[in-house]
Design an enzyme around this catalytic site. Structure first.
Site, PDB file in Angstrom:
ATOM      1  N   LYS A 111       0.832  -1.212   0.000  1.00 54.21           N
ATOM      2  CA  LYS A 111       0.000   0.000   0.000  1.00 54.21           C
ATOM      3  C   LYS A 111       0.864   1.259   0.000  1.00 54.21           C
ATOM      4  O   LYS A 111       0.543   2.226  -0.679  1.00 54.21           O
ATOM      5  CB  LYS A 111      -0.938   0.021   1.217  1.00 54.21           C
ATOM      6  CG  LYS A 111      -2.039  -1.009   1.070  1.00 54.21           C
ATOM      7  CD  LYS A 111      -3.303  -0.628   1.805  1.00 54.21           C
ATOM      8  CE  LYS A 111      -4.287  -1.761   1.562  1.00 54.21           C
ATOM      9  NZ  LYS A 111      -5.623  -1.557   1.918  1.00 54.21           N
ATOM     10  N   LYS A 193      -4.280 -11.997  -6.808  1.00 60.69           N
ATOM     11  CA  LYS A 193      -5.171 -12.766  -5.940  1.00 60.69           C
ATOM     12  C   LYS A 193      -6.637 -12.344  -6.111  1.00 60.69           C
ATOM     13  O   LYS A 193      -6.920 -11.162  -6.286  1.00 60.69           O
ATOM     14  CB  LYS A 193      -4.709 -12.518  -4.487  1.00 60.69           C
ATOM     15  CG  LYS A 193      -5.607 -13.062  -3.413  1.00 60.69           C
ATOM     16  CD  LYS A 193      -5.090 -12.701  -2.024  1.00 60.69           C
ATOM     17  CE  LYS A 193      -6.001 -11.669  -1.380  1.00 60.69           C
ATOM     18  NZ  LYS A 193      -6.015 -11.670   0.084  1.00 60.69           N
ATOM     19  N   LYS A 196     -11.647  -9.780  -1.913  1.00 60.72           N
ATOM     20  CA  LYS A 196     -12.927  -9.164  -1.561  1.00 60.72           C
ATOM     21  C   LYS A 196     -12.962  -7.686  -1.923  1.00 60.72           C
ATOM     22  O   LYS A 196     -14.013  -7.127  -2.159  1.00 60.72           O
ATOM     23  CB  LYS A 196     -13.116  -9.235  -0.037  1.00 60.72           C
ATOM     24  CG  LYS A 196     -13.460 -10.577   0.509  1.00 60.72           C
ATOM     25  CD  LYS A 196     -14.035 -10.377   1.916  1.00 60.72           C
ATOM     26  CE  LYS A 196     -13.453 -11.328   2.932  1.00 60.72           C
ATOM     27  NZ  LYS A 196     -12.572 -10.671   3.887  1.00 60.72           N
TER      28      LYS A 196
END
Ligand code: AMP
Ligand code: TRP
Length: 329
Positions: A111, A193, A196
């Protein structure tokens, strides 16, 4: 019986990756281990959450655990925020974690590397909270997808550090990752990946997706132009991902599937995967709706909180004694 513990954050909707990488393992282990599964909602708030959505996602997550096959008679399911010992030990663990260690955690590193702004201090220290979640219960094993391995490593280091400094206190936990399906990839970018928090809805299969929509997503999954069905993660990540999904849901080895598809095309493989996913979701969602309608959720959660709470309370008292934090007898 050996103890096993794992948790999932109630952020967004659960994906097929969560099922194959994590929940499926919980189900396989529930007969042989003293299993604790919790909803990591204190981890969820490391990024901004809409309170109504968080609540809905939390309930959905609990219902989906059971719809996927967790047996309330066998596992202890509880809500992290109901047990203040998690954050209490989380703070203690934060005070035993080094800045350098936390700076090396990939989630934070990625991040920051991407230049994301608004990264909270909670996101930075959350691996220490995760260590607390695990160590509170003296878990021997932690079943997770590969992306969480690094965090369990930190928990191991913290347990050893603590044991060396204050005497034997914690069990040093071991990670368990599934042999097949430890990392299900995005359908649109199979080198990433399935997550969500993905923005493109076509990239993920959500466990609560309309089955016919999920079928379409599989049919439009990104593949390659090689045209041969074989398991080659490097050159054919999309096909490898489809093979992994099929192998996991069908309990059939990848070699066996590849042999069946000799001389056949991608379209046929996609069709089968799409049908298997369609059937899996249809049955799962039926059980999900039945669980939601049964009104068992609160009762199960209360029982789980009570059982886990007793362990957490006792363990925290012991830790505080070791640290010299308590004065009153
Ligand atoms: P999270 O969605 O980050 O809360 O992850 C919950 C659990 O699901 C963790 O054990 C993860 O390792 C696992 N998991 C999440 N995404 C995937 C994926 N795409 N493939 C396999 N496991 C996953
Ligand atoms: N950090 C994990 C995730 O993002 C969730 C989690 C929190 C967890 N505490 C845990 C998993 C303890 C296993 C054990 O997926």
């Amino acid at each position: 019986m050996k103890k096993m513990l794992s948790g999932i954050k109630p952020t967004g909707r659960l994906t097929l990756g969560n099922y194959i990488g994590a929940i499926r393992q919980f189900i396989n282990y529930q007969d042989d281990y003293d299993l604790y599964i919790f909803i990591a909602n204190m981890h969820a708030i490391t990024v901004a959450q809409n309170p109504q959505e968080l609540k809905r996602n939390t309930k959905d997550l609990i219902a989906l655990y059971f719809a996927c096959g967790l047996d309330p008679e066998k596992v202890t399911v509880f809500l992290q925020s109901d047990l203040p010992q998690h954050t209490e030990l989380g703070w203690i663990m934060t005070c035993h974690s080094y800045m350098g260690e936390l700076q090396r955690m990939t989630q934070y590193k990625d991040k920051t590397a991407k230049g994301e702004t608004g990264i909270t201090a909670g996101l930075f220290t959350y691996p220490s909270l995760m260590a607390a979640d695990i160590l509170l219960y003296d878990a021997d094993y932690v079943p997770v997808g590969v992306d969480q391995k690094q965090h369990v490593e930190l928990a191991r280091n913290l347990a050893e550090r603590f044991n060396n400094r204050y005497g034997d206190t914690f069990v040093v936990p071991k990670t368990l990752t599934p042999k097949v399906g430890a990392k299900i990839m995005s359908l649109q970018n199979p080198t990433k990946k399935m997550s969500k928090s993905e923005d493109n809805p076509k990239a993920t299969i959500d466990l609560l997706d309309e089955p016919s929509i999920a079928r379409k997503k599989i049919m439009s999954a990104v593949t390659d132009s090689i045209g041969i069905i074989q398991y080659d993660v490097e050159n054919q990540p999309g096909i490898a991902n489809l093979l992994t999904i099929l192998s996991s849901l069908n309990n059939e080895t990848i070699e066996h599937i590849v042999a069946r598809y000799q001389g056949k095309g991608y379209g046929e493989l996609k069709k089968e995967v799409a049908q298997v996913v369609f059937d899996f979701l249809s049955e799962l969602q039926e059980r999900y709706r039945a669980f939601m309608a049964s009104g068992q959720l609160e009762e199960i959660l209360r029982a789980g909180n009570e059982k886990a709470g007793k362990i957490a309370y006792k363990k925290t008292a012991k830790i505080k004694r070791k640290l010299g934090l308590n004065i009153l007898k």
